[in-house]
Design a protein around this motif. Structure first.
Motif, mmCIF file in Angstrom:
data_model
loop_
_atom_site.group_PDB
_atom_site.id
_atom_site.type_symbol
_atom_site.label_atom_id
_atom_site.label_comp_id
_atom_site.label_asym_id
_atom_site.label_seq_id
_atom_site.Cartn_x
_atom_site.Cartn_y
_atom_site.Cartn_z
ATOM 1 N N HIS A 383 -13.817 -7.117 2.894
ATOM 2 C CA HIS A 383 -13.049 -8.372 2.887
ATOM 3 C C HIS A 383 -12.344 -8.459 1.534
ATOM 4 N N LEU A 384 -11.026 -8.597 1.558
ATOM 5 C CA LEU A 384 -10.249 -8.512 0.322
ATOM 6 C C LEU A 384 -10.627 -9.587 -0.682
ATOM 7 N N GLU A 385 -11.026 -10.762 -0.190
ATOM 8 C CA GLU A 385 -11.377 -11.850 -1.106
ATOM 9 C C GLU A 385 -12.879 -11.956 -1.298
ATOM 10 N N THR A 422 -8.696 -7.898 5.736
ATOM 11 C CA THR A 422 -9.060 -6.523 5.415
ATOM 12 C C THR A 422 -7.788 -5.680 5.504
ATOM 13 N N LEU A 423 -7.842 -4.470 4.980
ATOM 14 C CA LEU A 423 -6.635 -3.633 5.027
ATOM 15 C C LEU A 423 -6.218 -3.293 6.458
ATOM 16 N N ASP A 428 -2.359 -4.447 10.865
ATOM 17 C CA ASP A 428 -2.070 -5.022 12.186
ATOM 18 C C ASP A 428 -1.044 -6.142 12.087
ATOM 19 N N LEU A 429 -1.150 -6.963 11.041
ATOM 20 C CA LEU A 429 -0.177 -8.038 10.852
ATOM 21 C C LEU A 429 1.223 -7.457 10.661
ATOM 22 N N MET A 430 1.336 -6.421 9.852
ATOM 23 C CA MET A 430 2.644 -5.831 9.600
ATOM 24 C C MET A 430 3.216 -5.197 10.868
ATOM 25 N N LEU A 431 2.362 -4.546 11.649
ATOM 26 C CA LEU A 431 2.822 -3.965 12.911
ATOM 27 C C LEU A 431 3.264 -5.053 13.883
#
Length: 447
Positions: A383-385, A422-423, A428-431
């Motif tokens: 988790h990034l944060e 997460t990365l 997935d968001l960018m896709l």
């Protein structure tokens, strides 16, 4: 030996379960959690120790729905970590808190008890709730003068630069009606603007009535001079007397926070060469890295863990030189970011989005390079944060640059960017954005 400052962040450092192991080995830390829980019970608030001990406890976004509990959890976490740091023989030479962290610093220095500090927070949240003072805070990636000019250009009665965190990070407070106008203007100028997870316009004269109510309700609380030096970003000077403590309690809702000025003063005038951040996430360390000379030693929570004992182990190490890359940081965890129109960092020219696995690998390299972390800490599950301690403001800054790199549209309002934590989820968001952009283009051609 150089002088050492201990930094206490505000809300953004909370993570569930961060004290699970610490209270098992430090009795004083456990007692402090009990004092805060006692105050919480008296005000009808669920105990905060549960959130700090249980790794499956509420995430910060959920806890923010009950602000009193989130503020109390941050107070209890800071006090428990400091008690354990003292036990390990590292009390520091001066304490400095940011926003609500000032109350933590005062309690850590013995200016008021943990129980009374918790009651101040409870009384404050009651006064805010009764005052119908809806609003919030927005972090801008610009300096103080430019933020002041932007507030003036937008107009309105409530907008005010309120937290001066770093040379290029200013947090503006304002009403629920006027803050969105500021964010819209910032986007139009290509400025990064991130709404923080608070419900009220903290550090704003709008809250004068609530501040007077807090002053009246806490007038019998015992205050005393600190037994450890404290420097107040709100008073812009050291805390020397019980009257100074009372002044912070009375004014912390309405007065601005001059954090960057405070840490620069500690370094330049008082000889502080080491700044340790006491929290489960690196919130203030990036601000200090941006504000202080590169030879100043900065130590914050390590990447890859938010566990209290690991944080303390990191702070006990002594390293020469600065240890954190320049970055933005917030006083509280961001809610839904206000998207920026242009990247905060210079990126490569736009190009086609690669396959998902390749994209995740590119994201891993981008985040590692920007943050100075080894690539191996960016596992698919991290988790990034919560796990890596990357403040949401910094995450948003990197995302904006990635969107520009691949010529992707700004995420629409119905997508909660903070859920892509997460990365692989970010990929997935960018896709998804790329697919929606393609569909929109095809529809335009068909029309």
């Amino acid at each position: 030996m150089p002088y050492t400052a201990i930094q206490f962040p505000g809300l953004g450092s909370y993570t569930p379960g961060s004290l699970q192991h610490l209270i098992a080995v430090d009795l004083r830390a456990k007692d402090l959690l009990g004092e805060v829980d006692q105050a919480a019970r008296e005000y009808g608030v669920p105990p905060v120790s549960v959130a700090l001990i249980d790794p499956d406890g509420p995430e910060i976004e959920e806890l923010a729905q009950t602000p009193t509990r989130l503020h109390l959890a941050s107070l209890a976490s800071g006090l428990a970590l400091y008690a354990a740091l003292v036990t390990r023989g590292r009390p520091g030479d001066v304490l400095v808190g940011h926003s609500t962290g000032e109350l933590t610093a005062l309690a850590a220095a013995g200016c008021l008890s943990a129980y009374d500090a918790a009651r101040v927070i409870c009384e404050r949240e009651i006064a805010l709730a009764e005052g119908d003072l809806a609003g919030g805070l927005t972090a801008l990636r610009i300096g103080a003068r430019r933020a002041e000019h932007l507030c003036g250009a937008v107009g309105g009665w409530s907008l005010q630069p309120s937290l001066f965190n770093a040379p290029q990070q200013t947090v503006v407070s304002g009403s629920a009606e006027e803050l969105p106008l500021l964010e819209k203007a910032a986007r139009a100028l290509g400025l990064q603007a991130t709404r923080l997870l608070v419900m009220y316009p903290h550090h704003n004269p709008m809250l004068a009535g609530a501040a007077r109510q807090v002053a009246r309700s806490t007038t019998t609380y015992r205050t005393q001079e600190p037994h450890v030096r404290v420097f107040s970003p709100l008073l812009r000077q050291p805390v020397r007397t019980a009257d100074d403590v009372r002044s912070i309690i009375d004014r912390h809702l309405t007065d601005p926070v001059f954090f960057v000025e405070a840490i620069r003063e500690l370094h330049a005038s008082y000889g502080v060469e080491r700044f340790l951040e006491l929290g489960s996430r690196g919130i203030l360390t990036p601000c200090a890295a941006e504000s202080l000379p590169p030879d100043v030693e900065l130590v914050g929570p390590p990447p890859g863990t938010t566990e209290g004992c690991a944080v303390l182990d990191e702070l006990m190490r002594q390293r020469p030189g600065g240890s954190a890359p320049p970055a933005a940081a917030a006083t509280a965890a961001p809610a839904r970011p206000a998207p920026a129109a242009t990247p905060a960092h210079s990126m490569a020219s736009s190009r086609k989005l690669p396959e998902r696995d390749v994209l995740v690998a590119e994201l891993r390299g981008t985040f590692a390079d920007a943050l100075g972390y080894p690539e191996e800490v960016f596992t698919d599950e991290a988790h990034l944060e919560a796990d890596l301690g990357i403040a949401s403001v910094k995450r948003t800054e990197l995302l904006v640059g990635l969107l520009d790199r691949y010529d992707l549209p700004t995420p629409p309002a119905h997508l909660r960017v903070r859920d892509y934590n997460t990365l692989p989820k970010l990929a997935d968001l960018m896709l998804l954005l790329a697919a929606e952009d393609t569909d929109a283009s095809e529809s335009g051609k068909a029309a």
